[in-house]
Design an enzyme around this catalytic site. Structure first.
Site, PDB file in Angstrom:
ATOM      1  N   ARG B 253       0.868  -1.178   0.000  1.00 23.70           N
ATOM      2  CA  ARG B 253       0.000   0.000   0.000  1.00 23.70           C
ATOM      3  C   ARG B 253       0.902   1.223   0.000  1.00 23.70           C
ATOM      4  O   ARG B 253       1.517   1.527   1.017  1.00 23.70           O
ATOM      5  CB  ARG B 253      -0.864  -0.042   1.267  1.00 23.70           C
ATOM      6  CG  ARG B 253      -1.922   1.015   1.348  1.00 23.70           C
ATOM      7  CD  ARG B 253      -2.488   1.089   2.764  1.00 23.70           C
ATOM      8  NE  ARG B 253      -1.648   1.905   3.611  1.00 23.70           N
ATOM      9  CZ  ARG B 253      -1.502   1.760   4.916  1.00 23.70           C
ATOM     10  NH1 ARG B 253      -2.094   0.776   5.556  1.00 23.70           N
ATOM     11  NH2 ARG B 253      -0.732   2.586   5.608  1.00 23.70           N
ATOM     12  N   HIS B 257      -3.445   4.508   4.806  1.00 27.27           N
ATOM     13  CA  HIS B 257      -4.547   3.552   4.966  1.00 27.27           C
ATOM     14  C   HIS B 257      -5.842   4.175   4.447  1.00 27.27           C
ATOM     15  O   HIS B 257      -6.563   3.581   3.646  1.00 27.27           O
ATOM     16  CB  HIS B 257      -4.688   3.165   6.433  1.00 27.27           C
ATOM     17  CG  HIS B 257      -5.925   2.391   6.730  1.00 27.27           C
ATOM     18  ND1 HIS B 257      -6.127   1.110   6.269  1.00 27.27           N
ATOM     19  CD2 HIS B 257      -7.046   2.715   7.416  1.00 27.27           C
ATOM     20  CE1 HIS B 257      -7.323   0.690   6.665  1.00 27.27           C
ATOM     21  NE2 HIS B 257      -7.897   1.647   7.358  1.00 27.27           N
ATOM     22  N   TYR B 266       4.469   5.579  11.327  1.00 27.82           N
ATOM     23  CA  TYR B 266       4.790   4.173  11.621  1.00 27.82           C
ATOM     24  C   TYR B 266       5.661   3.499  10.577  1.00 27.82           C
ATOM     25  O   TYR B 266       6.142   2.409  10.791  1.00 27.82           O
ATOM     26  CB  TYR B 266       3.507   3.365  11.868  1.00 27.82           C
ATOM     27  CG  TYR B 266       2.461   3.459  10.762  1.00 27.82           C
ATOM     28  CD1 TYR B 266       2.544   2.657   9.635  1.00 27.82           C
ATOM     29  CD2 TYR B 266       1.389   4.351  10.861  1.00 27.82           C
ATOM     30  CE1 TYR B 266       1.587   2.730   8.624  1.00 27.82           C
ATOM     31  CE2 TYR B 266       0.422   4.425   9.855  1.00 27.82           C
ATOM     32  CZ  TYR B 266       0.528   3.617   8.742  1.00 27.82           C
ATOM     33  OH  TYR B 266      -0.421   3.695   7.747  1.00 27.82           O
TER      34      TYR B 266
HETATM   35  C1  LIG Z   1     -13.566  -6.074  13.074  1.00 21.56           C
HETATM   36  C2  LIG Z   1     -12.817  -4.808  12.783  1.00 21.56           C
HETATM   37  N1  LIG Z   1     -11.826  -4.430  13.630  1.00 21.56           N
HETATM   38  C3  LIG Z   1     -11.160  -3.273  13.399  1.00 21.56           C
HETATM   39  C4  LIG Z   1     -11.479  -2.486  12.328  1.00 21.56           C
HETATM   40  C5  LIG Z   1     -10.735  -1.161  12.093  1.00 21.56           C
HETATM   41  N2  LIG Z   1      -9.879  -1.313  10.906  1.00 21.56           N
HETATM   42  C6  LIG Z   1     -10.258  -0.857   9.710  1.00 21.56           C
HETATM   43  S1  LIG Z   1      -9.180  -1.234   8.518  1.00 21.56           S
HETATM   44  C7  LIG Z   1      -8.139  -2.013   9.586  1.00 21.56           C
HETATM   45  C8  LIG Z   1      -6.882  -2.660   9.080  1.00 21.56           C
HETATM   46  C9  LIG Z   1      -7.149  -3.770   8.112  1.00 21.56           C
HETATM   47  O1  LIG Z   1      -5.977  -4.217   7.556  1.00 21.56           O
HETATM   48  P1  LIG Z   1      -5.923  -5.298   6.415  1.00 21.56           P
HETATM   49  O2  LIG Z   1      -6.852  -6.425   6.717  1.00 21.56           O
HETATM   50  O3  LIG Z   1      -4.512  -5.661   6.188  1.00 21.56           O
HETATM   51  O4  LIG Z   1      -6.518  -4.571   5.133  1.00 21.56           O
HETATM   52  P2  LIG Z   1      -5.985  -3.271   4.378  1.00 21.56           P
HETATM   53  O5  LIG Z   1      -6.614  -2.086   5.041  1.00 21.56           O
HETATM   54  O6  LIG Z   1      -4.506  -3.253   4.462  1.00 21.56           O
HETATM   55  O7  LIG Z   1      -6.470  -3.407   2.979  1.00 21.56           O
HETATM   56  C10 LIG Z   1      -8.652  -1.938  10.881  1.00 21.56           C
HETATM   57  C11 LIG Z   1      -7.972  -2.452  12.074  1.00 21.56           C
HETATM   58  C12 LIG Z   1     -12.520  -2.909  11.485  1.00 21.56           C
HETATM   59  N3  LIG Z   1     -12.912  -2.195  10.423  1.00 21.56           N
HETATM   60  N4  LIG Z   1     -13.160  -4.082  11.723  1.00 21.56           N
END
Ligand SMILES: Cc1ncc(C[n+]2csc(CCOP(=O)(O)OP(=O)(O)O)c2C)c(N)n1
Lengths: 339, 370
Positions: B253, B257, B266
């Site tokens: 990425r 985010h 970070y």
């Molecule tokens: C159950 C849940 N816990 C926490 C969050 C908050 N949150 C949103 S995105 C994220 C990170 C997700 O990372 P990843 O699965 O690697 O996907 P990426 O964003 O990198 O595409 C978090 C912790 C959420 N949306 N749902």
């Protein structure tokens, strides 16, 4: 008209729903060859095949989450959660996905899911097997929550729940599974009393006693006992916990002026609180006494030797009726008591 | 990690993937490659436009996919229209491949609706915010495909962070037990907001699928051809009744985010620099230049297309109708609900007190009756 147990009535209702619609399928732990731990699905896998009655892995979130995907594909899954206390691992899928999908897609995706939950206590089980988690779900918009109290309703309402285009939590009072009753199997669920309706079971003049599921039978006993003491009790079986059929309760309270609500679940934030508040808002000037709640204590469900203390029984509910009537009761002598 | 295109753009022999890329060596090969190139450039442009719209206050938030174009286009273009996609919030490139009406992608991020498109019109569920929840939906859908005797597949998109969630693990259990035609497509973009992938797993994410008995491929996710081939392999397995597959597309990425995030807190700038050298679009460009497919005319045509799409996106966002106040009550239930109808009725009466202005959200000012 056939006489059958509560458990058998649900089984017959499931069978009829599966015959009526090939998109209905059952999912859950041990529901196949075993017929479920309560045998509610007994014989269905044998007759409909393993693709219509699925033994699932032991994963509650998985059961509900895959059912959502099946609903996307046009199926009408009926999920069994083995016991009330095991619904929590599926809580996220139920409240975040099942309940909200129709709303978040502007009505484009329907989730005609039925979630059967054997619930409530009184059978001497170990912990996590006797809980009444209904208020978590009545608090969640997008879900319909019902609880059945007799074999006829069990038979009819399971079919209505399955036919409903909204997700329905169908709470089965497991301590009533072996009760027998008459079931008219020719009833048409489409024209029977609707899923959202409450039902007045006994007419009375003095007190409206509202309950559902496992305590309906007890409430009917209360009406008889109170009658012997000269108090005329009108018993209402809510049947639908979300939405509550307020017009029926309201009409009764306008007549009696007194309301007692009883449920096994704890009091704090429970359905009784909601009903007391709503009826007070709607019928304030008709009330002769503040609504009275007789509920389980606000404790984790106790070990079985103590459950008879926790669960509202005939005498505790009668005591609540006495409070509503302003008769001598367990709180009469307390300083600042309400009467 | 399987690779077909080196970062230099050189085409490498890859015995496992090459048989799935034969169309590239045929007569239409140049057109297929040019198509993938165009898609990647266009979605990068949509992404940049959306980021700009957010900065200009037209969108509340945006989750950029910068750097993940190859993973999304390579997989998205492998699918058939009767396959069904369940994604999280970042797969706008996949939505583009499904044929979404573009400005609908942004409806959610503007806050005008909680979903943008009709899932059944493009066979893609509306984006999921709860991390990993959609993987179960994909598996359930795949079970339905299986019961129907169809040869389609359901694809779950999720991130590296999601692999830690219970639902993703339960989804793999269900998919393996029923041998459902499901594809687990994990975009390992190295970060879950601020958490590095090393915090989620000690082994490769692909290897984890092995524990569930699910065949898995780990591919260079910045290599659109490797992703295309891997997805074709998984789809073929699903269609033949071979059950689920897991693809880990190793990518990065390159942006934040979401537009609310500050990755400098970070992550090391050097890391970004290393990954920029592996940029998926630049890589394909080098390959197309070397093979003579990419000339000035094609470059111009693709740039024009990207501009055109960006203009559509922008116009769509800016002209989007505001929702009505009473829409807030719509679609909670599929069937009538007297309790909610009563709340709606009360709120309508409340709004009616304000001269004629009650019907539109935002028309009432905060504080005080007028
Ligand atoms: C159950 C849940 N816990 C926490 C969050 C908050 N949150 C949103 S995105 C994220 C990170 C997700 O990372 P990843 O699965 O690697 O996907 P990426 O964003 O990198 O595409 C978090 C912790 C959420 N949306 N749902």
């Amino acid at each position: 008209m056939a006489t059958m147990t509560f458990a058998r009535a649900i089984n017959a209702g499931l069978r009829r729903a599966m015959e009526a619609d090939p998109k209905v399928l059952l999912m859950g732990e041990d529901i196949g060859s075993l017929g479920g731990v309560f045998r509610i699905t007994d014989g269905l896998q044998k007759d409909f095949g393993a693709h219509r009655v699925l033994d699932t892995p032991l994963a509650e979130s998985g059961i509900i989450g895959t059912a959502v995907g099946l609903a996307y594909r046009g199926y009408r899954p009926v999920c069994e959660i083995q016991f009330d206390g095991f619904i929590y691992p599926a809580f996220d899928q139920i409240v975040s996905q099942v309940a909200k999908l129709h709303y978040r897609t502007q009505g484009l995706v329907k989730v005609p899911l039925t979630i059967r939950v054997p619930f409530g206590g009184g059978i001497g089980s170990p912990e996590h097997h006797s809980e009444s988690p209904e208020a978590y779900f009545t608090h969640t918009s997008g879900l319909r929550v019902i609880s059945v109290s007799n074999p006829q309703d069990a038979y009819t309402m399971i079919q209505q729940a399955i036919a409903c285009d909204d997700p329905v939590l169908y709470f089965e009072p497991k301590r009533r599974y072996h009760d027998r009753g008459d079931v008219d199997e020719s009833v048409d669920p489409a024209t029977a009393l609707s899923l959202g309706s409450a039902q007045v079971l006994t007419e009375g003049r003095d007190v409206t006693l509202v309950t559902y599921g496992p305590l309906v039978k007890t409430a009917l006993d209360v009406a008889v006992a109170a009658g012997d003491e000269g108090v005329s009790v009108e018993v209402i079986d809510l049947r639908s916990l979300s939405p509550v059929d307020y017009p029926v309760v309201e009409a009764s309270v306008r007549k009696t002026g007194r309301l007692v609500i009883t449920h096994e679940a704890g009091q704090n934030g429970g359905l009784g609180a909601e009903i007391a508040a709503s009826i007070t808002e709607r019928c304030f000037h008709y009330l002769e006494h503040a609504p009275v709640r007789v509920t389980g204590f606000d404790i984790p469900y106790p070990y079985s030797k103590l459950e008879s203390h926790h669960l509202p029984d005939l005498d505790r509910i009668l005591d609540g009726v006495d409070r509503a009537m302003g008769r001598a009761n367990s709180l009469s002598n307390l300083p600042g008591a309400d009467d | 990690m399987l690779q077909v295109l080196a970062p230099s753009g050189e085409r490498l022999p890859e015995p496992q993937l090459d048989p799935w890329l034969q169309d590239l060596d045929g007569a239409d090969g140049a057109a297929v490659l040019a198509g993938l190139y165009e898609d990647m450039v266009v979605i990068r442009r949509i992404d940049a436009e959306a980021t700009a719209l957010q900065r200009q206050g037209e969108l509340a938030l945006w989750p950029p996919l910068l750097g993940q174009e190859a993973a999304q286009i390579g997989s998205g273009r492998a699918l058939r229209q009767d396959d069904f996609v369940f994604s999280s919030y970042r797969e706008n490139g996949v939505a583009y491949c499904r044929g979404v009406d573009l400005s609908q992608i942004l409806r959610v991020w503007r806050g005008n609706a909680s979903s943008g498109w009709d899932p059944f019109a493009i066979n893609m569920a509306t984006p999921q915010i709860i991390i990993g929840a959609q993987t179960l939906h994909a598996v359930g859908y795949a079970m339905g495909i299986q019961f129907d005797g169809a040869d389609a597949a359901a694809v779950a998109y999720f991130g590296d962070g999601a692999t830690s969630e219970g639902d993703v693990n339960e989804a793999m259990v269900f998919a393996a037990s029923y041998q459902a035609p499901a594809i687990f497509f994990c975009q390992n973009n190295h970060w879950a907001i601020s958490e590095p992938v090393s915090l989620q797993s000690h082994i490769t994410l692909a290897e984890r699928a092995g524990g569930f008995g699910i065949p898995h491929l780990r591919v260079d996710g910045n290599d659109v051809l490797a992703v295309l081939a891997a997805t074709r392999i998984a789809l073929d397995r699903a269609r033949q009744g071979g059950g689920p597959s897991f693809i880990e597309a190793v990518t990065y990425r390159m942006g934040p985010h979401t537009t609310a995030d500050d990755p400098t807190r970070y992550r090391d700038a050097n890391e970004l620099e290393d990954w920029a050298a592996k940029d998926p679009i630049a890589r394909l460009e080098r390959h197309l230049e070397a093979t003579g497919v990419l000339d000035d005319a094609l470059r111009q045509r693709v740039a024009d297309k990207a501009d055109e799409v960006a203009a559509v996106v922008r116009a769509g966002v800016i002209s989007m109708p505001e929702p009505e106040a009473l829409d807030v009550f719509k679609h909670v239930y599929a069937e009538p609900n007297p309790w909610l109808d009563r709340q709606e009725d009360h709120y309508r009466r409340y709004l009616d007190q304000f001269d004629h202005s009650g019907a539109t959200a935002g028309a009432t000012t905060e504080g005080g009756r007028r």
